[in-house]
Design an enzyme around this catalytic site. Structure first.
Site, PDB file in Angstrom:
ATOM      1  CD1 TRP A   1      -1.843  -2.368   1.821  1.00  0.00           C
ATOM      2  CD2 TRP A   1      -2.852  -1.501   0.023  1.00  0.00           C
ATOM      3  NE1 TRP A   1      -2.745  -3.288   1.363  1.00  0.00           N
ATOM      4  CE2 TRP A   1      -3.384  -2.793   0.270  1.00  0.00           C
ATOM      5  CE3 TRP A   1      -3.343  -0.768  -1.060  1.00  0.00           C
ATOM      6  CZ2 TRP A   1      -4.373  -3.361  -0.535  1.00  0.00           C
ATOM      7  CZ3 TRP A   1      -4.336  -1.337  -1.863  1.00  0.00           C
ATOM      8  CH2 TRP A   1      -4.833  -2.608  -1.599  1.00  0.00           C
TER       9      TRP A   1
ATOM     10  CG  ASP B   1      -3.043   4.068   4.055  1.00  0.00           C
ATOM     11  OD1 ASP B   1      -4.097   3.928   4.698  1.00  0.00           O
ATOM     12  OD2 ASP B   1      -2.737   3.370   3.069  1.00  0.00           O
TER      13      ASP B   1
ATOM     14  CE  LYS C   1      -8.134  -2.378   4.747  1.00  0.00           C
ATOM     15  NZ  LYS C   1      -8.373  -3.663   4.111  1.00  0.00           N
TER      16      LYS C   1
HETATM   17  N1  PMP Z   1      -4.134   1.259   2.428  1.00  0.00           N
HETATM   18  C1  PMP Z   1      -4.149   0.138   3.183  1.00  0.00           C
HETATM   19  C2  PMP Z   1      -3.195   0.040   4.332  1.00  0.00           C
HETATM   20  C3  PMP Z   1      -5.027  -0.897   2.873  1.00  0.00           C
HETATM   21  O1  PMP Z   1      -5.027  -2.012   3.613  1.00  0.00           O
HETATM   22  C4  PMP Z   1      -5.910  -0.762   1.777  1.00  0.00           C
HETATM   23  C5  PMP Z   1      -6.934  -1.816   1.414  1.00  0.00           C
HETATM   24  N2  PMP Z   1      -6.691  -3.077   1.759  1.00  0.00           N
HETATM   25  C6  PMP Z   1      -5.843   0.406   1.016  1.00  0.00           C
HETATM   26  C7  PMP Z   1      -4.971   1.396   1.383  1.00  0.00           C
HETATM   27  C8  PMP Z   1      -6.744   0.609  -0.170  1.00  0.00           C
HETATM   28  O2  PMP Z   1      -8.009   0.906   0.316  1.00  0.00           O
HETATM   29  P1  PMP Z   1      -9.272   1.099  -0.622  1.00  0.00           P
HETATM   30  O3  PMP Z   1      -9.658  -0.264  -1.094  1.00  0.00           O
HETATM   31  O4  PMP Z   1     -10.274   1.718   0.314  1.00  0.00           O
HETATM   32  O5  PMP Z   1      -8.898   1.999  -1.741  1.00  0.00           O
END
Ligand code: PMP
Length: 360
Positions: free
Chosen positions: A104, A174, A198
């Site tokens: 990520w 994030d 989450k």
């Molecule tokens: N950042 C992290 C740490 C994540 O775990 C995730 C999704 N698993 C995301 C960003 C992306 O999130 P989204 O699907 O809401 O775009």
């Protein structure tokens, strides 16, 4: 009629507290006495305005969000914020620094490169992303607009147990997979963002906390919806009303549990059960180093990797769902967010002990 709910270890969308799910169910046909349902009522109604404001004020109270910061409930997921953050915070010719602790982070770095001079100060790629860096391992550029980090790495199963050191450079985090799992120093952050799906609600809402002072000082010329300034002090367009209602109920649940300190203790106790089992035998190989172990996503292998599909299949038969590691890394992962109850951890550990007895 009792509803059968299995042990839910999915990484997201993920388990919600049952009282929250029931509160949502109760409002579906008739939202707060309006006579129209939760998904069928105007986002400009008095009732929804109250929900929005209450979600904001509870978030501020529980997470310690100062008045200098705005709390927004927008759309596009955390993925859109990978781009939205640099667009809003990096002026023309500006710079931003990033720490790469996994998939990520890498995605966030890729988007920042569209906008400006993006430097990766430290990367865990060569060590399989099994830990987060210590402050002596990276040097923030004093003229960077911000330092971006991923508090919890959902796939690798690592977590920053303390905030990075960045001098006067503001932090951007994030927090998609650990927001509200423990207290954080919100005031040090220019932006915090997290997909709700989450730890806080359903998918379809991204929570963004922005320092308004930084917005005033940074001049950027960007399209309307993407501009954080558009969302300060108002509901600009039609939000995910159902999602924001769920977030309000989750926040009320956390408040009732005693707030973030209590939540942190609860999470440490749960994670301790699982890490204790993993450390107890060479049958299991935990992925993260002990100084970076996530309280939210526990990742491991079975020493004999070939046993993993059997583990996943038999766990599912025993009512333990979502234990497969992310498709990019394989292995095993248990996501044990705030709402994952202690009995689910006890059931998992009991299953693991029996699996080891039979296959070890
Ligand atoms: N950042 C992290 C740490 C994540 O775990 C995730 C999704 N698993 C995301 C960003 C992306 O999130 P989204 O699907 O809401 O775009």
């Amino acid at each position: 009629m009792t509803i059968e709910r299995k042990h839910n270890f999915f990484a997201g969308p993920a388990v919600l507290p049952l009282p929250v799910v029931e509160a949502v169910q109760a409002q579906l046909p008739n939202f707060m006495g309006m006579g129209t349902g939760l998904m069928e009522s105007s986002h400009r109604s008095k009732q929804f305005s109250q929900t929005w404001a209450h979600a904001q004020s509870l978030m501020a109270k529980l997470f310690g969000v100062p008045d200098t910061h705005e709390i927004m409930f927008l759309q596009g997921g955390a993925s859109l914020q990978f781009l939205n953050v640099p667009m809003n915070l990096m002026p023309k010719g500006g710079k931003a620094d990033y720490i790469d602790t996994g998939t990520w982070s890498k995605k966030a770095i890729k988007e920042a490169k569209w906008v400006g001079d993006t430097s990766v100060l430290w990367s865990g790629a060569d060590i399989g992303y099994n830990r987060c860096p210590t402050p002596d391992e990276y040097q923030v550029r004093p003229d960077a607009s911000y330092l971006h980090y991923t508090t919890n790495n959902t796939i690798a199963g690592t977590q920053f147990l303390a905030e990075p050191v960045s001098g006067d450079v503001p932090l951007v985090a994030d927090m998609s997979s650990d927001m509200l799992c423990c207290p954080r120093d919100v005031a040090r952050h220019a932006v915090i963002y997290a997909g709700a799906q989450k730890n806080m609600g359903p998918s379809g809402v991204v929570i963004i906390i922005v320092d308004k002072g930084i917005l005033e000082r940074t001049e950027v010329d960007i399209p309307t919806y993407l501009n954080y300034r558009t969302h300060v002090g108002k509901i600009f367009n039609t939000p995910n009303t159902l999602g924001v209602f769920v977030i309000e109920k989750v926040l009320e649940w956390i408040d009732g549990m005693g707030g973030l300190e209590a939540m942190h203790d609860h999470n440490k106790a749960k994670a301790g059960l699982l890490y204790g089992t993993l450390d107890g035998s060479d049958f299991w190989k935990p992925h993260a180093t002990t100084d970076s172990r996530s309280l939210m996503n526990v990742t491991w292998r079975i020493a004999d990797n070939d046993l993993e599909p059997k583990f996943i299949a038999e766990a599912a038969e025993a009512g333990l769902l979502g234990l497969k590691g992310h498709r990019s890394v394989g292995g095993l992962r248990a996501s044990i967010y705030n709402a994952c109850p202690v009995p689910s951890l006890e059931a998992l550990v009991a299953f693991m002990n029996e699996f080891e007895r039979v296959n070890g």
